[in-house]
Write an enzyme that holds these catalytic residues in place. Structure first.
Site, PDB file in Angstrom:
ATOM      1  N   GLU A  42      -3.519   7.499  -4.537  1.00 31.21           N
ATOM      2  CA  GLU A  42      -3.993   6.932  -5.817  1.00 31.21           C
ATOM      3  C   GLU A  42      -5.322   7.528  -6.236  1.00 31.21           C
ATOM      4  OE1 GLU A  42      -4.021   2.628  -5.725  1.00 31.21           O
ATOM      5  OE2 GLU A  42      -2.034   2.584  -4.843  1.00 31.21           O
ATOM      6  N   HIS A 102      -1.175  -0.045  -9.905  1.00 29.53           N
ATOM      7  CA  HIS A 102      -1.833  -0.960  -8.951  1.00 29.53           C
ATOM      8  C   HIS A 102      -2.341  -2.236  -9.649  1.00 29.53           C
ATOM      9  CE1 HIS A 102      -3.961  -0.993  -4.783  1.00 29.53           C
ATOM     10  NE2 HIS A 102      -3.713  -2.223  -5.194  1.00 29.53           N
ATOM     11  N   ARG A 112       0.859  -1.185   0.000  1.00 23.58           N
ATOM     12  CA  ARG A 112       0.000   0.000   0.000  1.00 23.58           C
ATOM     13  C   ARG A 112       0.897   1.238   0.000  1.00 23.58           C
ATOM     14  NH1 ARG A 112      -3.624  -2.568  -1.629  1.00 23.58           N
ATOM     15  NH2 ARG A 112      -5.691  -2.864  -0.722  1.00 23.58           N
TER      16      ARG A 112
HETATM   17  C1  DGY Z   1      -5.832  -5.980  -2.619  1.00 21.98           C
HETATM   18  O1  DGY Z   1      -6.440  -7.037  -2.735  1.00 21.98           O
HETATM   19  O2  DGY Z   1      -5.497  -5.533  -1.516  1.00 21.98           O
HETATM   20  C2  DGY Z   1      -5.519  -5.230  -3.870  1.00 21.98           C
HETATM   21  O3  DGY Z   1      -4.488  -4.325  -3.652  1.00 21.98           O
HETATM   22  C3  DGY Z   1      -6.747  -4.501  -4.356  1.00 21.98           C
HETATM   23  O4  DGY Z   1      -7.390  -3.953  -3.268  1.00 21.98           O
END
Ligand code: DGY
Length: 323
Positions: free
Chosen positions: A271, A289, A242
């Site tokens: 993001e 992402h 993240r």
């Molecule tokens: C997750 O599954 O955490 C991906 O990053 C999408 O949210």
């Protein structure tokens, strides 16, 4: 009994949307435009369940919807830092996620970033597409060897361990990890991984540092200026977890000053905004992402949301309950 009414906040793969129509009275989002805060709030008043994603900010304000109808948030994804879990709990809303099915996809993506940045693949592709490639030469775009180097994993859960397996068995890397809640000794031995007591100890030895910890308040800016300065000169940072685990401004300074050799990023602090300085840096690989973005994985994620919701509405315990 009436079928439960469900709001799905983003477009899902066709096969899963077909199944959604069979199981629920469903409101889909064919235009795939993210719902704003007031539409999200409205969804909690009008539906029995909201099937959300990382692009929905489900905060205390959204969850204070009155009247509140929704009893379930089925998150399409494993990370749930975009949901105010305490507020959900306080309102008696069950939250589920989709672990396991995206482990391999995300681990593959972390290795992709690592290889791309080490071998300067982004730079090479940009040069070639711009018509700037003059042909093979011994000193052209020399990258950094990956095989046999040391990989430091911050976070050693499912995805961290899957990266360890790839790095150890595919690239003969030495694997270090730091995790306040490590797996059992047998699992660690099987992966040939070495625990580090502190993040700092890991940073002192790793040629590549890859982040696989959750985005909790404690982990916000875990990679700050001080820790970036503790990375080995010439080391690379990989983030497929993240964005807010890394202080993006501090990372840009470290990259610009040559404190670290490069970074491979799939996630960002705000993001879909990417800090403009990153865009012009050659020693950075930037992906939008894509961690779990494989057709097979996205179908499995959707089906997992449905499995959890079906259990919930049948009065059973959903297998992937977060709260
Ligand atoms: C997750 O599954 O955490 C991906 O990053 C999408 O949210």
């Amino acid at each position: 009994m009436d079928r439960p009414r469900v709001v799905v906040t983003r477009r899902w793969p066709d096969a899963v949307e077909d199944r959604l129509r069979e199981l629920f009275e469903v409101e889909l989002n064919p235009r795939d435009v993210p719902l704003d805060q007031s539409a999200l709030r409205e969804a909690f008043s009008s539906a029995d369940a909201v099937f959300a994603t990382v692009t929905d900010r489900i905060d205390a304000q959204v969850l204070s919807a009155e009247p509140l109808k929704a009893r379930l948030i089925g998150n399409f994804g494993v990370g749930f830092n975009h949901i105010d879990i305490a507020a959900a709990k306080a309102r008696g809303i069950v939250v589920t996620n989709t672990p396991d099915v995206l482990t391999a996809a995300t681990a593959d993506l972390a290795m992709t970033l690592l290889l791309m940045v080490a071998r300067r693949c982004g730079e090479g592709e940009r040069e070639l597409r711009a018509g700037g490639w003059s042909g093979w030469r011994p000193t052209h775009l020399m990258g950094t060897q990956v095989s046999g180097k040391t990989l430091g994993l911050i976070g050693f859960g499912r995805i961290g361990r899957a990266v360890a397996r790839r790095a150890r068995h595919g690239f003969d890397m030495r694997v270090l990890f730091h995790d306040p809640f490590p797996p059992g000794a047998e699992q660690i031995r099987a992966l040939g991984a070495e625990p580090c007591e502190t993040v700092e100890a890991l940073l002192a030895s790793a040629d590549f540092v890859s982040l696989h910890c959750p985005a909790s308040p404690e982990n916000r800016h875990l990679m700050n200026a001080e820790r970036l300065a503790r990375m080995k000169p010439g080391a690379f940072l990989i983030n497929s977890a993240r964005g807010d685990i890394v202080d993006e401004a501090a990372l840009i300074e470290a990259l610009a000053a040559g404190g670290i050799a490069g970074a491979g990023l799939d996630v960002y602090e705000a993001e879909p905004r990417v800090t403009p300085e990153l865009m012009s840096m050659e020693n950075v690989v930037l992906l939008p992402h894509l961690g779990s973005a494989m057709r097979e994985t996205r179908v499995s994620m959707g089906l997992k949301v449905l499995e959890n919701a079906s259990a919930f509405f049948a009065g059973e315990a959903p297998p992937d309950r977060v709260v």
